[in-house]
Design a protein around this motif. Structure first.
Motif, PDB file in Angstrom:
ATOM      1  N   LEU A   1       0.817  -1.334  -0.053  1.00 48.36           N
ATOM      2  CA  LEU A   1       0.247   0.032   0.041  1.00 48.36           C
ATOM      3  C   LEU A   1       0.748   1.164  -0.031  1.00 48.36           C
ATOM      4  CD1 LEU A   1      -2.553  -0.864   2.544  1.00 48.36           C
ATOM      5  CD2 LEU A   1      -3.180  -0.900   0.320  1.00 48.36           C
ATOM      6  N   TYR A   2       2.069   1.218   0.478  1.00 48.92           N
ATOM      7  CA  TYR A   2       2.795   2.480   0.658  1.00 48.92           C
ATOM      8  C   TYR A   2       3.877   2.474  -0.429  1.00 48.92           C
ATOM      9  CZ  TYR A   2       1.426   2.756   5.547  1.00 48.92           C
ATOM     10  OH  TYR A   2       0.754   2.709   6.607  1.00 48.92           O
ATOM     11  N   PRO A   3       4.471   3.873  -0.559  1.00 49.42           N
ATOM     12  CA  PRO A   3       5.233   4.210  -1.910  1.00 49.42           C
ATOM     13  C   PRO A   3       6.756   3.406  -1.370  1.00 49.42           C
ATOM     14  CG  PRO A   3       4.794   6.070  -0.419  1.00 49.42           C
ATOM     15  CD  PRO A   3       3.800   4.953  -0.038  1.00 49.42           C
TER      16      PRO A   3
ATOM     17  N   ALA B   1       6.660   9.376   4.326  1.00 49.79           N
ATOM     18  CA  ALA B   1       5.396   8.476   5.236  1.00 49.79           C
ATOM     19  C   ALA B   1       5.985   8.644   6.745  1.00 49.79           C
ATOM     20  CB  ALA B   1       4.980   7.431   4.834  1.00 49.79           C
TER      21      ALA B   1
ATOM     22  N   PHE C   1       2.605  14.303  12.622  1.00 56.78           N
ATOM     23  CA  PHE C   1       1.094  14.307  12.877  1.00 56.78           C
ATOM     24  C   PHE C   1       0.939  13.804  14.449  1.00 56.78           C
ATOM     25  CE2 PHE C   1      -2.682  11.690  13.568  1.00 56.78           C
ATOM     26  CZ  PHE C   1      -3.631  12.439  13.379  1.00 56.78           C
TER      27      PHE C   1
ATOM     28  N   TYR D   1       2.797  19.611  11.620  1.00 56.51           N
ATOM     29  CA  TYR D   1       2.122  19.034  10.667  1.00 56.51           C
ATOM     30  C   TYR D   1       1.143  19.571   9.949  1.00 56.51           C
ATOM     31  CZ  TYR D   1      -0.704  15.564   8.347  1.00 56.51           C
ATOM     32  OH  TYR D   1      -1.510  14.995   7.304  1.00 56.51           O
TER      33      TYR D   1
ATOM     34  N   ARG E   1       1.167  20.288   6.022  1.00 57.96           N
ATOM     35  CA  ARG E   1       0.197  19.511   5.253  1.00 57.96           C
ATOM     36  C   ARG E   1      -1.031  19.902   5.268  1.00 57.96           C
ATOM     37  NH1 ARG E   1       2.537  16.451   2.058  1.00 57.96           N
ATOM     38  NH2 ARG E   1       1.153  14.587   2.481  1.00 57.96           N
TER      39      ARG E   1
ATOM     40  N   MET F   1      -7.580  13.096   8.095  1.00 62.59           N
ATOM     41  CA  MET F   1      -7.087  11.659   7.946  1.00 62.59           C
ATOM     42  C   MET F   1      -8.044  10.877   7.344  1.00 62.59           C
ATOM     43  SD  MET F   1      -4.007  11.414   8.585  1.00 62.59           S
ATOM     44  CE  MET F   1      -3.080  12.567   9.003  1.00 62.59           C
TER      45      MET F   1
ATOM     46  N   HIS G   1      -6.679   8.933   3.545  1.00 61.91           N
ATOM     47  CA  HIS G   1      -6.684   7.520   3.250  1.00 61.91           C
ATOM     48  C   HIS G   1      -7.355   6.876   2.371  1.00 61.91           C
ATOM     49  CE1 HIS G   1      -4.445   8.031   7.045  1.00 61.91           C
ATOM     50  NE2 HIS G   1      -3.765   6.626   6.854  1.00 61.91           N
TER      51      HIS G   1
ATOM     52  N   PHE H   1      -6.331   4.550  -0.477  1.00 58.89           N
ATOM     53  CA  PHE H   1      -5.679   3.128  -0.143  1.00 58.89           C
ATOM     54  C   PHE H   1      -6.983   2.209   0.196  1.00 58.89           C
ATOM     55  CE2 PHE H   1      -3.000   6.475   1.463  1.00 58.89           C
ATOM     56  CZ  PHE H   1      -2.021   6.481   0.303  1.00 58.89           C
TER      57      PHE H   1
ATOM     58  N   TRP I   1      -2.133  -3.129  10.685  1.00 61.73           N
ATOM     59  CA  TRP I   1      -1.530  -1.726  11.087  1.00 61.73           C
ATOM     60  C   TRP I   1      -1.299  -1.366  12.497  1.00 61.73           C
ATOM     61  CZ3 TRP I   1      -1.620   2.509  13.630  1.00 61.73           C
ATOM     62  CH2 TRP I   1      -1.379   3.999  12.833  1.00 61.73           C
TER      63      TRP I   1
HETATM   64  C1  HEM Z   1      -5.864   1.545   9.347  1.00 63.33           C
HETATM   65  C2  HEM Z   1      -4.713   1.105   8.487  1.00 63.33           C
HETATM   66  C3  HEM Z   1      -4.083   2.132   7.929  1.00 63.33           C
HETATM   67  C4  HEM Z   1      -3.295   1.956   6.854  1.00 63.33           C
HETATM   68  C5  HEM Z   1      -3.540   0.608   5.674  1.00 63.33           C
HETATM   69  C6  HEM Z   1      -2.844   3.195   6.281  1.00 63.33           C
HETATM   70  C7  HEM Z   1      -1.917   3.542   5.318  1.00 63.33           C
HETATM   71  C8  HEM Z   1      -1.410   4.680   5.011  1.00 63.33           C
HETATM   72  C9  HEM Z   1      -0.678   5.103   3.633  1.00 63.33           C
HETATM   73  C10 HEM Z   1      -0.472   4.032   2.622  1.00 63.33           C
HETATM   74  C11 HEM Z   1      -0.174   6.378   3.718  1.00 63.33           C
HETATM   75  C12 HEM Z   1       0.550   7.034   2.548  1.00 63.33           C
HETATM   76  C13 HEM Z   1       1.844   7.065   2.734  1.00 63.33           C
HETATM   77  C14 HEM Z   1       2.614   7.790   1.705  1.00 63.33           C
HETATM   78  O1  HEM Z   1       1.978   8.285   0.575  1.00 63.33           O
HETATM   79  O2  HEM Z   1       3.876   8.256   2.016  1.00 63.33           O
HETATM   80  C15 HEM Z   1      -0.587   6.732   4.906  1.00 63.33           C
HETATM   81  C16 HEM Z   1      -0.648   8.000   5.318  1.00 63.33           C
HETATM   82  C17 HEM Z   1      -0.798   8.670   6.567  1.00 63.33           C
HETATM   83  N1  HEM Z   1      -1.324   7.743   7.678  1.00 63.33           N
HETATM   84 FE1  HEM Z   1      -2.145   6.175   7.550  1.00 63.33          FE
HETATM   85  N2  HEM Z   1      -2.929   4.095   7.460  1.00 63.33           N
HETATM   86  C18 HEM Z   1      -3.658   3.609   8.319  1.00 63.33           C
HETATM   87  C19 HEM Z   1      -3.914   3.989   9.518  1.00 63.33           C
HETATM   88  C20 HEM Z   1      -3.484   5.167  10.216  1.00 63.33           C
HETATM   89  C21 HEM Z   1      -3.575   5.612  11.383  1.00 63.33           C
HETATM   90  C22 HEM Z   1      -4.397   4.923  12.535  1.00 63.33           C
HETATM   91  C23 HEM Z   1      -2.814   6.891  11.482  1.00 63.33           C
HETATM   92  C24 HEM Z   1      -2.981   7.795  12.650  1.00 63.33           C
HETATM   93  C25 HEM Z   1      -3.079   7.515  14.171  1.00 63.33           C
HETATM   94  C26 HEM Z   1      -2.246   7.204  10.205  1.00 63.33           C
HETATM   95  C27 HEM Z   1      -1.818   8.335  10.081  1.00 63.33           C
HETATM   96  C28 HEM Z   1      -1.265   8.485   8.727  1.00 63.33           C
HETATM   97  C29 HEM Z   1      -0.699   9.867   8.483  1.00 63.33           C
HETATM   98  C30 HEM Z   1      -0.298  11.035   9.503  1.00 63.33           C
HETATM   99  C31 HEM Z   1      -0.249  10.050   7.132  1.00 63.33           C
HETATM  100  C32 HEM Z   1       0.380  11.029   6.393  1.00 63.33           C
HETATM  101  C33 HEM Z   1      -0.610  12.057   5.783  1.00 63.33           C
HETATM  102  C34 HEM Z   1      -0.111  12.919   4.946  1.00 63.33           C
HETATM  103  O3  HEM Z   1       0.009  14.226   5.706  1.00 63.33           O
HETATM  104  O4  HEM Z   1       0.028  12.773   3.831  1.00 63.33           O
HETATM  105  N3  HEM Z   1      -2.597   5.920   9.451  1.00 63.33           N
HETATM  106  N4  HEM Z   1      -1.065   6.024   5.584  1.00 63.33           N
END
Ligand code: HEM
Length: 129
Positions: A40-42, A48, A55, A66, A70, A75, A79, A82, A92
């Motif tokens: 899922l991630y780059p 990230a 955050f 943050y 940003r 949030m 997301h 994905f 996660w």
């Molecule tokens: C539930 C499963 C989750 C998955 C599969 C997931 C997946 C992802 C993915 C694929 C990205 C993009 C990364 C990138 O483009 O570099 C992302 C970004 C991010 N995720 Fe999640 N995430 C999940 C849950 C969470 C949770 C629970 C939090 C916080 C408590 C969170 C916080 C963040 C933050 C802060 C970013 C960066 C956003 C930005 O400013 O672009 N994620 N996540």
């Protein structure tokens, strides 16, 4: 507001950004090896890591870099690109719980953090499967 938002006062209690960066390093080292999450991630996880650390620092009561960099967190919307179902959510949370366990500064806040991430990750689910 501590009773309603215990996560929001963790920064003041920990008093340093260092454990947040350690937590994120530990978490992404696990993501790197995770066959459910890694696709899922780059390829480059550096941005990230930085975004998640900033955050969490902001959300727990530290500096608001943050949002300055940003914009509004939004949030769930961020997301949406994905596919996150129960399986991805559980992977996660499992990795994050392990990363918390590897970051001793967070030991006194373990339960508050686990509850916060568990609920937050459930809110990110955007797929039925
Ligand atoms: C539930 C499963 C989750 C998955 C599969 C997931 C997946 C992802 C993915 C694929 C990205 C993009 C990364 C990138 O483009 O570099 C992302 C970004 C991010 N995720 Fe999640 N995430 C999940 C849950 C969470 C949770 C629970 C939090 C916080 C408590 C969170 C916080 C963040 C933050 C802060 C970013 C960066 C956003 C930005 O400013 O672009 N994620 N996540």
């Amino acid at each position: 507001m501590q009773a309603l938002d215990p996560f929001g006062s963790i920064y003041a209690k920990v008093g340093s950004e260092k454990p947040f960066f350690s937590l994120v390093e530990a978490f992404y080292a696990l993501v790197e090896q995770d066959e459910i999450l890694r696709p899922l991630y780059p390829e480059d996880l550096t941005p990230a890591k930085e975004h998640l650390a900033l955050f969490l620092i902001q959300r727990s009561g530290g500096r608001n870099t943050y949002s300055l960099e940003r914009g509004h967190p939004r949030m769930r919307a961020r997301h949406m690109p994905f596919k996150i179902g129960q399986k991805e959510r559980d992977a996660w949370v499992k990795n994050m719980n392990q990363a918390i366990g590897e970051t001793p500064e967070f030991t006194p806040h373990k339960e508050v953090m686990q509850d916060f991430f568990s609920e937050f990750a459930t809110f990110m689910i955007n797929q039925p499967h």
